[in-house]
Scaffold this motif. Structure first.
Motif, PDB file in Angstrom:
ATOM      1  N   LEU A 276      16.222 -77.663 -17.157  1.00 43.80           N
ATOM      2  CA  LEU A 276      16.425 -77.721 -15.808  1.00 43.80           C
ATOM      3  C   LEU A 276      16.628 -78.889 -14.896  1.00 43.80           C
ATOM      4  N   MET A 277      15.648 -79.658 -15.214  1.00 42.96           N
ATOM      5  CA  MET A 277      15.804 -81.119 -14.894  1.00 42.96           C
ATOM      6  C   MET A 277      16.825 -81.852 -15.159  1.00 42.96           C
ATOM      7  N   ALA A 278      16.905 -81.788 -16.311  1.00 49.54           N
ATOM      8  CA  ALA A 278      18.409 -82.382 -17.085  1.00 49.54           C
ATOM      9  C   ALA A 278      19.558 -81.950 -16.397  1.00 49.54           C
ATOM     10  N   ALA A 279      19.606 -80.752 -16.006  1.00 51.45           N
ATOM     11  CA  ALA A 279      20.903 -80.082 -15.535  1.00 51.45           C
ATOM     12  C   ALA A 279      20.911 -80.216 -13.978  1.00 51.45           C
ATOM     13  N   GLY A 280      19.705 -80.655 -13.469  1.00 57.59           N
ATOM     14  CA  GLY A 280      19.726 -80.943 -11.969  1.00 57.59           C
ATOM     15  C   GLY A 280      19.533 -79.552 -11.241  1.00 57.59           C
ATOM     16  N   LEU A 281      18.811 -78.631 -11.943  1.00 56.95           N
ATOM     17  CA  LEU A 281      18.830 -77.311 -11.157  1.00 56.95           C
ATOM     18  C   LEU A 281      17.079 -77.416 -10.944  1.00 56.95           C
ATOM     19  N   ASP A 282      16.948 -76.365  -9.646  1.00 58.42           N
ATOM     20  CA  ASP A 282      15.677 -76.043  -9.231  1.00 58.42           C
ATOM     21  C   ASP A 282      14.856 -75.515 -10.205  1.00 58.42           C
ATOM     22  N   LEU A 283      13.657 -75.564 -10.232  1.00 63.73           N
ATOM     23  CA  LEU A 283      12.530 -75.333 -11.225  1.00 63.73           C
ATOM     24  C   LEU A 283      11.944 -74.029 -10.697  1.00 63.73           C
ATOM     25  N   PRO A 284      11.402 -73.020 -11.820  1.00 60.15           N
ATOM     26  CA  PRO A 284      10.885 -71.738 -11.175  1.00 60.15           C
ATOM     27  C   PRO A 284       9.371 -72.234 -10.632  1.00 60.15           C
ATOM     28  N   ASP A 285       8.940 -71.254  -9.758  1.00 61.32           N
ATOM     29  CA  ASP A 285       7.557 -71.557  -9.247  1.00 61.32           C
ATOM     30  C   ASP A 285       6.544 -71.246  -9.826  1.00 61.32           C
ATOM     31  N   ALA A 286       6.499 -70.372 -10.763  1.00 58.56           N
ATOM     32  CA  ALA A 286       5.220 -70.149 -11.792  1.00 58.56           C
ATOM     33  C   ALA A 286       5.627 -69.595 -12.817  1.00 58.56           C
ATOM     34  N   ILE A 287       4.963 -69.942 -13.844  1.00 57.90           N
ATOM     35  CA  ILE A 287       4.940 -69.389 -15.157  1.00 57.90           C
ATOM     36  C   ILE A 287       3.491 -68.715 -15.607  1.00 57.90           C
ATOM     37  N   PHE A 288       3.483 -67.628 -15.988  1.00 57.08           N
ATOM     38  CA  PHE A 288       2.188 -67.084 -16.306  1.00 57.08           C
ATOM     39  C   PHE A 288       2.125 -66.265 -17.702  1.00 57.08           C
ATOM     40  N   ALA A 289       1.229 -66.813 -18.429  1.00 59.35           N
ATOM     41  CA  ALA A 289       1.151 -66.357 -19.961  1.00 59.35           C
ATOM     42  C   ALA A 289      -0.081 -65.112 -20.091  1.00 59.35           C
ATOM     43  N   ASN A 290       0.366 -63.976 -20.612  1.00 59.51           N
ATOM     44  CA  ASN A 290      -0.683 -62.947 -21.084  1.00 59.51           C
ATOM     45  C   ASN A 290      -1.182 -62.978 -22.272  1.00 59.51           C
ATOM     46  N   GLY A 291      -2.253 -62.364 -22.611  1.00 64.35           N
ATOM     47  CA  GLY A 291      -2.621 -62.703 -23.957  1.00 64.35           C
ATOM     48  C   GLY A 291      -2.077 -61.457 -25.032  1.00 64.35           C
ATOM     49  N   TRP A 292      -2.626 -61.458 -26.303  1.00 65.28           N
ATOM     50  CA  TRP A 292      -2.455 -60.842 -27.026  1.00 65.28           C
ATOM     51  C   TRP A 292      -3.207 -59.590 -27.230  1.00 65.28           C
ATOM     52  N   TRP A 293      -2.776 -58.476 -27.729  1.00 64.93           N
ATOM     53  CA  TRP A 293      -3.448 -56.978 -28.075  1.00 64.93           C
ATOM     54  C   TRP A 293      -3.901 -57.112 -29.472  1.00 64.93           C
ATOM     55  N   THR A 294      -5.263 -56.688 -29.933  1.00 67.36           N
ATOM     56  CA  THR A 294      -5.643 -56.258 -31.172  1.00 67.36           C
ATOM     57  C   THR A 294      -5.769 -54.621 -31.036  1.00 67.36           C
ATOM     58  N   ILE A 295      -5.827 -53.969 -32.107  1.00 69.31           N
ATOM     59  CA  ILE A 295      -5.834 -52.485 -32.194  1.00 69.31           C
ATOM     60  C   ILE A 295      -7.128 -52.222 -32.934  1.00 69.31           C
ATOM     61  N   GLU A 296      -8.039 -51.504 -31.998  1.00 71.82           N
ATOM     62  CA  GLU A 296      -9.460 -51.210 -32.433  1.00 71.82           C
ATOM     63  C   GLU A 296     -10.207 -52.588 -33.195  1.00 71.82           C
TER      64      GLU A 296
END
Length: 510
Positions: A276-296
């Motif tokens: 986005l910087m390279a294209a001269g476009l505005d950046l998103p405000d936030a990026i949030f990462a969730n975790g993984w799931w295990t099963i039992e």
């Protein structure tokens, strides 16, 4: 507060069927989207499927289908999962759409015109499973001679002509971004991981391939197809109508929140802002990462046969119960475990016994003793005022929690009020007041009704179907269910006969 809000899930890769992890990310983004609509904002909520790349081409061949036929089927499956889980998306995008291809090529041309792309040759370690190149110091050599990436995916040494993106030129700008906007990247563990990765030194990124053809052709050089992540990340723009900056959708850019799994945080927090910087476009405000799931307690894997389709859980326990459990069990952003025992316990203790029983006891007494009409307010006592004050704080508390993606904390704030209501009804014992002080009984039930109105309205993003039923039983009309409507304190309503909201779950053979 801006009147618009743009939230996205990642677009899900179509080399396999949807599972509980996909549903988890989608439900989280859906709660955020629904909450901002509830708070009066105009929301654009995007999800969809990522359908290019060598991995998809190979999966289609193994399935004995044409690549397009294969991706059509998998994409339909992901859309069905989203619909089954109550995901209120405004657009379901597919990267095989013609307008997405046009937008991805437009983004490429803009970056190239700004002199951030050059032609060279790539030689290095490539993980097909991750669709990612890795540096020498990230590779581990196993005893059997296999080389693996940090993700555990096997890597092979490849050499081919490639276009490169000047990622190294953006190292300082990215670090400055993380420093200036601490909320840009979360949770804290992922933020620390990304900052460490960028500080270790960025190398220019290979962004085209010639060894397969299932992808978007590079503008002006069709023997190359775009690196799948350059193509995929462009979806957040193409869905809005980019490159037509006058289109109706583009007014939603920049995105307020990209909700992603922690396995793809590097692509979103390093590559995407650099593109986005390279294209001269505005950046998103936030990026949030969730975790993984295990099963039992075990990692999900096809070989173990423990991959869970969220639609199966929803069929057994109800969509809203599963959505509740996903956000309730572990703080959002961390890893979670799907334990059948824990799910049943949450359903029975917090939903059936907690909120469901509270609503049933309150509404049954209003129906029985006040002919389904809201009782008049009498003189309030300290206990009444304390409970009303506690419930009145919920809208602002939820605003704070959702703003920082603390969706589990949001539920805990509501359940503190649910527990307070149950303690209040037990202490006040309105069934006894019927004989000793009917006016006082009316005030107690009116207090509980008002607290339940607050609870049900703020819980709509988490459990939309069940809260619709509860608000109907509370006599709240469809046009009075926004957060702003909670400011209206003196309401009149006729209540239908109450019905159970959350049936207790009894395990067969228990």
């Amino acid at each position: 507060m801006t009147s618009r809000y743009y939230v996205t899930t990642p677009i899900y890769y179509v080399n396999g069927a949807p599972h509980i992890g996909h549903a988890y990310t989608s439900v989280a983004a859906d709660i955020i989207a629904r909450f901002h609509r509830l708070d009066g904002r105009e929301v654009f909520f995007l999800t969809g499927t990522d359908e290019h790349g060598q991995k998809v081409e190979q999966a289609a061949a193994q399935a004995g289908q044409s690549t397009l036929e294969f991706v059509d089927g998998i994409s339909r499956n992901f859309k069905d999962m989203a619909d089954a889980m109550g995901i209120s998306y405004d657009r379901f995008i597919r990267t095989t759409e013609a307008r997405h291809k046009d937008a991805a090529q437009a983004l490429w041309r803009q970056v190239a015109e700004n002199d951030h792309i050059y032609l060279g040759a790539y030689e290095g370690w490539y993980a097909l499973r991750d669709e990612c190149f890795y540096s020498e110091d990230e590779i581990t050599l196993l005893e059997d001679g296999t080389h693996i990436a940090p993700s555990g995916a096997p890597v092979t040494w490849v050499k081919e002509e490639s276009y490169f993106f000047r990622l190294s030129a953006f190292q300082d700008q990215l670090l400055a971004l993380y420093e200036a906007k601490p909320h840009f990247l979360g949770p804290a563990g992922r933020r620390k991981e990304i900052i460490s990765f960028v500080k270790s030194g960025l190398r220019d990124l290979s962004i085209s391939r010639t060894s397969f053809s299932w992808g978007i052709p590079v503008p002006g050089d069709p023997k190359h197809v775009m690196y799948v992540w350059f193509d995929a990340l462009a979806n957040y723009l193409s869905a809005l109508g980019y490159p037509d900056m006058q289109s109706e959708g583009v007014r939603f850019w920049p995105a307020n929140a990209h909700i992603v799994g922690k396995d793809i945080i590097r692509f979103h927090a390093v590559f995407w802002p650099a593109f986005l910087m390279a294209a001269g476009l505005d950046l998103p405000d936030a990026i949030f990462a969730n975790g993984w799931w295990t099963i039992e307690g075990q990692k999900m894997s096809k070989s173990l046969g423990n991959v869970i389709d969220p639609r199966d859980l929803a069929s057994e326990f109800g969509v809203d119960a599963v959505r509740f459990f996903m956000m309730r069990e572990v703080p959002f952003g961390g890893d979670s475990d799907l334990s059948r025992k824990s799910l049943i316990n949450r359903v029975n203790v917090e939903l059936a016994n907690g909120l469901g029983n509270l609503a049933q006891r309150t509404l049954t007494q209003i129906n029985r003793h006040f002919d389904g009409k809201l009782p008049e307010w009498g003189e309030t006592q300290k206990d009444d005022r304390d409970l009303l004050a506690q419930s009145s704080l919920l809208p602002d508390l939820l605003r704070q929690h959702v703003a920082r993606f603390a969706l589990t904390d949001g539920l805990e704030a509501v359940w503190k009020v649910v527990r307070a209501c149950n303690a209040y009804i037990d202490h006040q014992a309105p069934w006894v007041l019927k004989k000793t002080d009917p006016a006082r009984m009316g005030t107690v039930l009116r207090t509980l009704h008002e607290a339940l109105r607050h609870i049900a309205i703020v819980l709509q993003p988490y459990m939309p179907g069940t809260m619709d039923k509860l608000l109907t039983q509370l006599g709240i009309s469809q046009n009075a269910r926004q957060l702003a409507d909670l400011a209206q304190g003196d309401i009149e309503a006729e209540l239908p006969a109450p019905q159970g909201l959350f049936p207790r779950f009894v395990e067969e053979g228990a």
